[in-house]
Design a protein around this motif. Sequence first.
Motif, PDB file in Angstrom:
ATOM      1  N   PRO A  48      13.594   1.003 -42.248  1.00  0.00           N
ATOM      2  CA  PRO A  48      12.975   1.884 -41.143  1.00  0.00           C
ATOM      3  C   PRO A  48      13.323   3.269 -41.348  1.00  0.00           C
ATOM      4  O   PRO A  48      14.077   3.729 -41.993  1.00  0.00           O
ATOM      5  CB  PRO A  48      14.188   1.313 -40.153  1.00  0.00           C
ATOM      6  N   ALA A  49      12.369   4.164 -40.749  1.00  0.00           N
ATOM      7  CA  ALA A  49      12.548   5.582 -40.859  1.00  0.00           C
ATOM      8  C   ALA A  49      13.452   6.181 -40.007  1.00  0.00           C
ATOM      9  O   ALA A  49      13.926   5.678 -39.117  1.00  0.00           O
ATOM     10  CB  ALA A  49      11.128   6.071 -40.583  1.00  0.00           C
ATOM     11  N   ASP A  50      14.026   7.304 -40.502  1.00  0.00           N
ATOM     12  CA  ASP A  50      15.024   8.292 -39.804  1.00  0.00           C
ATOM     13  C   ASP A  50      16.433   7.360 -39.252  1.00  0.00           C
ATOM     14  O   ASP A  50      16.587   7.659 -38.185  1.00  0.00           O
ATOM     15  CB  ASP A  50      14.252   8.632 -38.555  1.00  0.00           C
ATOM     16  N   PHE A  64      22.417  12.159 -47.018  1.00  0.00           N
ATOM     17  CA  PHE A  64      21.316  11.739 -46.119  1.00  0.00           C
ATOM     18  C   PHE A  64      20.785  13.081 -45.583  1.00  0.00           C
ATOM     19  O   PHE A  64      19.714  13.442 -45.159  1.00  0.00           O
ATOM     20  CB  PHE A  64      21.482  10.569 -45.731  1.00  0.00           C
ATOM     21  N   LEU A  65      21.865  13.556 -44.790  1.00  0.00           N
ATOM     22  CA  LEU A  65      21.615  14.909 -44.261  1.00  0.00           C
ATOM     23  C   LEU A  65      20.900  15.744 -44.979  1.00  0.00           C
ATOM     24  O   LEU A  65      19.859  16.478 -44.436  1.00  0.00           O
ATOM     25  CB  LEU A  65      22.959  15.455 -43.465  1.00  0.00           C
ATOM     26  N   ALA A  66      21.263  16.113 -46.140  1.00  0.00           N
ATOM     27  CA  ALA A  66      20.518  17.140 -47.027  1.00  0.00           C
ATOM     28  C   ALA A  66      19.270  16.573 -47.477  1.00  0.00           C
ATOM     29  O   ALA A  66      18.019  17.602 -47.336  1.00  0.00           O
ATOM     30  CB  ALA A  66      21.514  17.115 -48.353  1.00  0.00           C
ATOM     31  N   ALA A  67      19.160  15.430 -47.691  1.00  0.00           N
ATOM     32  CA  ALA A  67      17.634  14.873 -47.952  1.00  0.00           C
ATOM     33  C   ALA A  67      16.722  14.863 -46.899  1.00  0.00           C
ATOM     34  O   ALA A  67      15.346  15.457 -47.090  1.00  0.00           O
ATOM     35  CB  ALA A  67      17.619  13.491 -48.386  1.00  0.00           C
ATOM     36  N   TYR A  68      17.167  14.850 -45.550  1.00  0.00           N
ATOM     37  CA  TYR A  68      16.373  15.216 -44.384  1.00  0.00           C
ATOM     38  C   TYR A  68      16.004  16.526 -43.915  1.00  0.00           C
ATOM     39  O   TYR A  68      15.063  16.822 -43.302  1.00  0.00           O
ATOM     40  CB  TYR A  68      16.823  14.179 -43.257  1.00  0.00           C
ATOM     41  N   ARG A  69      16.788  17.474 -44.484  1.00  0.00           N
ATOM     42  CA  ARG A  69      16.701  18.928 -43.908  1.00  0.00           C
ATOM     43  C   ARG A  69      16.133  19.493 -45.151  1.00  0.00           C
ATOM     44  O   ARG A  69      15.814  20.901 -44.913  1.00  0.00           O
ATOM     45  CB  ARG A  69      18.026  19.218 -43.577  1.00  0.00           C
ATOM     46  N   VAL A 111      21.404  22.904 -47.403  1.00  0.00           N
ATOM     47  CA  VAL A 111      21.971  23.318 -48.558  1.00  0.00           C
ATOM     48  C   VAL A 111      23.355  23.079 -48.564  1.00  0.00           C
ATOM     49  O   VAL A 111      23.998  22.742 -49.438  1.00  0.00           O
ATOM     50  CB  VAL A 111      21.811  24.563 -48.712  1.00  0.00           C
ATOM     51  N   LEU A 112      24.083  23.494 -47.359  1.00  0.00           N
ATOM     52  CA  LEU A 112      25.625  23.161 -47.253  1.00  0.00           C
ATOM     53  C   LEU A 112      26.166  21.642 -47.443  1.00  0.00           C
ATOM     54  O   LEU A 112      27.039  21.359 -47.875  1.00  0.00           O
ATOM     55  CB  LEU A 112      26.004  23.953 -46.046  1.00  0.00           C
ATOM     56  N   ALA A 113      25.229  21.033 -46.809  1.00  0.00           N
ATOM     57  CA  ALA A 113      25.387  19.450 -46.885  1.00  0.00           C
ATOM     58  C   ALA A 113      25.221  18.949 -48.491  1.00  0.00           C
ATOM     59  O   ALA A 113      26.022  17.936 -48.692  1.00  0.00           O
ATOM     60  CB  ALA A 113      24.473  18.683 -45.998  1.00  0.00           C
ATOM     61  N   ALA A 114      24.120  19.253 -48.914  1.00  0.00           N
ATOM     62  CA  ALA A 114      23.995  19.015 -50.248  1.00  0.00           C
ATOM     63  C   ALA A 114      25.048  19.638 -51.273  1.00  0.00           C
ATOM     64  O   ALA A 114      25.599  18.548 -51.987  1.00  0.00           O
ATOM     65  CB  ALA A 114      22.677  19.575 -50.785  1.00  0.00           C
ATOM     66  N   LEU A 115      25.607  20.571 -51.114  1.00  0.00           N
ATOM     67  CA  LEU A 115      26.945  21.269 -51.963  1.00  0.00           C
ATOM     68  C   LEU A 115      28.131  20.274 -51.450  1.00  0.00           C
ATOM     69  O   LEU A 115      28.816  19.914 -52.392  1.00  0.00           O
ATOM     70  CB  LEU A 115      27.043  22.403 -51.514  1.00  0.00           C
ATOM     71  N   ALA A 116      28.249  20.064 -50.273  1.00  0.00           N
ATOM     72  CA  ALA A 116      29.442  19.244 -49.792  1.00  0.00           C
ATOM     73  C   ALA A 116      29.249  17.908 -50.335  1.00  0.00           C
ATOM     74  O   ALA A 116      30.333  17.071 -50.837  1.00  0.00           O
ATOM     75  CB  ALA A 116      29.538  19.027 -48.320  1.00  0.00           C
TER      76      ALA A 116
END
Length: 318
Positions: free
Chosen positions: A29-31, A80-85, A145-150
């Motif tokens: 399922p999406a999202d 997942f947050l980074a992938a979506y943003r 970016v911050l989520a990906a780094l975190a």
Amino acid sequence: MNRSATVLLTALAPVSWGTTYAVTTEFLPADRPLFTAALRALPAGLLLLALARVLPRGAWWGRAAVLGALNIGAFFPLLFLAAYRLPGGMAAAVGSVGPLFVVGLSALFLGHRPTARTLLTGIVAALGVSLVVLRAAGALDAVGVLAALASTASMSAGTVLTKKWGRPEGVGPLALTAWQLTAGGVMTVPLALAVEGAPPALDAPAVGGYLYLALANTALAYWLWFRGIGRLSATQVTFLGPLSPLTAAVVGWAALGQTLTPVQLAGMALAFGATVAGQLRPGGGPSAPRTPRRAATEPAPVPAPRTVAATPAPARHG
């Protein structure tokens, strides 16, 4: 088992993780990133816990919670947050600095001094992954970016602490994996319910996709990963990480009809070369000794059926 076989088996973990994007976009399922993260972690953890039939005791309740939070509970949602943003493969590009994070954290917590070759290999790996996954797209999102780094920092810290703490006497990687996945899943489920609400209705492809993610992509892959951390250095393990975005690119080309440009192929060669270089022994000498399963300052555990001995003394630094 010899070292080469250990490296190859450990490498299966990031290769499996490289299929996550295709499975998620084609079958799930999406999202619903948090729901997906919860279904990846908790069922896999409970299954391995039933197989291992070993619970933590004493200090290992806290350690399992910390490792579960770093490797699963925080890592999955942030990823997942980074992938979506973020556009395109930017999240993977930011995540490719993971080997450099592990080098720095290994110096801080394990006393491993980074060499010029290791730092250069980490930079080349990040450059190669960036060439493979980056696309010309819109403006970058600061939160993404911050989520990906975190997320990268979280997984890197979890890798180093897993290496530092080792395993309690008599406990194998299966139980250690079960503890972390269960702890991470327990943390993720209430977050998913609070943010995304009730679970969505699932069709047959979605059920198959979740079964794959929980069993092969998570239970088996993380067992191989933590098993590898116990037998290889933290730096060697983390240099297998670039295999994940490289696998995603190959799956996209082979199964989803995506194209690979000459620049991407060059990036794949750089990243794969850095992965291989990251497995070489420094100076051609003997490999690093295996991390002991309990710290030298800890007393011998008291035998107890199907339990793990407590570790009253704090872990040594350095």
